[in-house]
Design an enzyme around this catalytic site. Sequence first.
Site, short mmCIF file in Angstrom:
data_model
loop_
_atom_site.label_atom_id
_atom_site.label_comp_id
_atom_site.label_asym_id
_atom_site.label_seq_id
_atom_site.Cartn_x
_atom_site.Cartn_y
_atom_site.Cartn_z
N LYS A 142 -16.19 7.13 7.07
CA LYS A 142 -17.29 7.72 6.32
C LYS A 142 -18.09 6.64 5.59
O LYS A 142 -19.30 6.71 5.47
CB LYS A 142 -16.76 8.75 5.32
CG LYS A 142 -16.36 10.09 5.94
CD LYS A 142 -15.96 11.07 4.86
CE LYS A 142 -15.79 12.48 5.41
NZ LYS A 142 -14.70 12.60 6.35
N GLU A 151 -19.28 9.39 -4.18
CA GLU A 151 -20.69 9.74 -4.03
C GLU A 151 -21.07 10.81 -5.05
O GLU A 151 -20.23 11.59 -5.51
CB GLU A 151 -21.01 10.21 -2.62
CG GLU A 151 -20.30 11.44 -2.17
CD GLU A 151 -20.62 11.80 -0.72
OE1 GLU A 151 -20.67 13.00 -0.43
OE2 GLU A 151 -20.82 10.89 0.11
N ARG A 198 -18.64 15.38 18.82
CA ARG A 198 -18.02 16.32 19.76
C ARG A 198 -18.83 17.61 19.72
O ARG A 198 -19.78 17.74 18.94
CB ARG A 198 -16.58 16.61 19.34
CG ARG A 198 -16.48 17.09 17.88
CD ARG A 198 -15.10 17.52 17.48
NE ARG A 198 -14.95 17.69 16.06
CZ ARG A 198 -15.36 18.73 15.36
NH1 ARG A 198 -16.00 19.71 15.97
NH2 ARG A 198 -15.16 18.82 14.06
#
Length: 662
Positions: free
Chosen positions: A116, A200, A292
Amino acid sequence: MFSKILIANRGEIACRVIRTARRLGIRTVAVFSDADADAQHVRLADEAHHIGGPRPQDSYLRGDAIIAVAQRTGAQAIHPGYGFLSENAGFADAVAAAGIAFIGPSGASMRKMGSKAGAKELMHAAGVPVVPGYTGEDQSPDLLQREADAIGYPLMIKAAHGGGGKGMRIVRESAEFAPMLESCQREAANAFGRDRVLLERYVEKPRHVEIQVFGDGFGNAIHLNERECSAQRRYQKVLEESPSPFLTGDLREAMGAAAVLAARAIDYVNAGTVEFIVGQDGGFYFMEINTRLQVEHPVTEETTGLDLVEWQLRVAAGEPLPLAQADVPRHGHAIEVRLYAEDPDAGFLPGSGTLQALRLPAPSRHVRIDSGVIEGDTVSIFYDPMIAKLIVWDADRPRALARLREALAGCEIAGPKSNIGFLERLVRHPAVVDASIDTGYLDRHLDEFLAPAGTDITLLLAAVSVRLLAQEADACAAAGHDPGSPWAIADGWRLGHAGARRLAFADGDHRIDVIAHGHGGSYRIELDGACHEVAAARLLDGTLSARIDGAMRRVGALASAERVLVHDGERRLQLASVEVYRRGAEAGAGGEHRIRAPMPGRVVVVQKLPGDAVGVGDVVLVIEAMKMELALKAPRDGVVAEVRVVAGDFVEADAVLALLED
């Protein structure tokens, strides 16, 4: 185009891929574990091969075994589905190295999104909006505390290599940060093998909007519109729809362009989803790219008329994208919910067991069912407990919601408990109807969505259903006897009146006692000290009609020896018979000094040992089942007298795992 492909997955998604492959004339190879030997995807494929034990790490996560099957059977490509190895860059590389096409992005593209922190930095450099935060490699607690204070609160701590809602904590003030950090790192290390985190800014009351993207091997990249997935519980999606009712035209265009920019930044090929968090002010920020096909892809298919699995196959076979951006269609509104074997009233505890009954609405232009099980199949403890995806489509959102309510009313699941009642309340809730729900609403207001107590009317109708069913059984038993004989009339007759029948039901842990007098559709029913007159009761093809105290009622009703279901068109009441109730009560009796497994699973942690003192609520063991960790806590203060398991043991439901003493 390929002539044969292998599907490296199971359940609903494997069946979904098989359907498209069969339509295109492509033969399919399935793989299966010990637990899935008789599963639907095994029966639907042209051939199926065993690859190992029931645990995912012994079967569906064994990339070498899967590739060996593909080579042995002559499969030219492997479709990974979602979950398991679908986002494993090493597996994608190994498939390619074996000379087999991987129906998905390259391992290199996956690696760019595997962290991430790295993904956020890459997207920021590409000009994709990202949430302010810290993604550095220095993970010392003091530095992280300083960075958190500089970012400001509230903020979110995220596992850098995580997913599925695990390894995430919301911190609202500086003093909370250190303990939240330790908790998040522990969970990340256990779940993903790495404890690195990123920080964050936390967007209050955010919306979750994702964009379906597609790229090909010729440098083309487009998006196929958006899906909104803001109805979530603990970061897990429970309702997905397209188009988003929140986005304006300008915001939709800007997010689509940003998603394509993100796909191009990692040279993306095949199907992917760019996920954004959207503030109430319309500001949107990159979250991640799922490399995906998504579980919720059917809502995109229903609103575009496209088959995304077919697109995946064509792109993997070297064909260009079938459409340009300007030609992507959009029509109507689609909504998807997932039917799970889980108990919302017990913290959404996953369930397992045989599907004694599975009734789903008939597929039509407006209703689509994607499932990997049928009635009589088993929901296994080893995998996700999803039973089916229910997708509806109509010309606009209000009509799609109406279709969804109607479709849910036509569902029945017996055996393991299910979330159908929860979903029915969800799709009628004002926050969903007026499209104001944000990603944290369900967690803040979960009590608004849990089962209310049954009304007197629905309880009365449940009792009537059971009496009518019993009469039908009595009539069958009397068949063949002299119809004129008084012994052939099984109405419980006593001198001067028809005898009373005592009925007992269980609604969760609550016992309901009913006394019913009468026969042949006319009854006097005693409930909670009040008497009610029932006349003209008739149960036909799942519909019960009866006059209750003079007013005619009509409901859906299904009754059996073990359960009764009544549905008034908006709410369902499902009750267990007294025998089932008694079995459950006996299982829990005298258990205050015992810690039992609530369901089959695997012991992952034993936190307390014999001789350790515990207080009520202290975690003694943790078991894993249905991809979820369940903390088993001390029911009272005491001392651990005995622990009967060790980490790694598999246990059955209701097994005694530990004993307490004073």
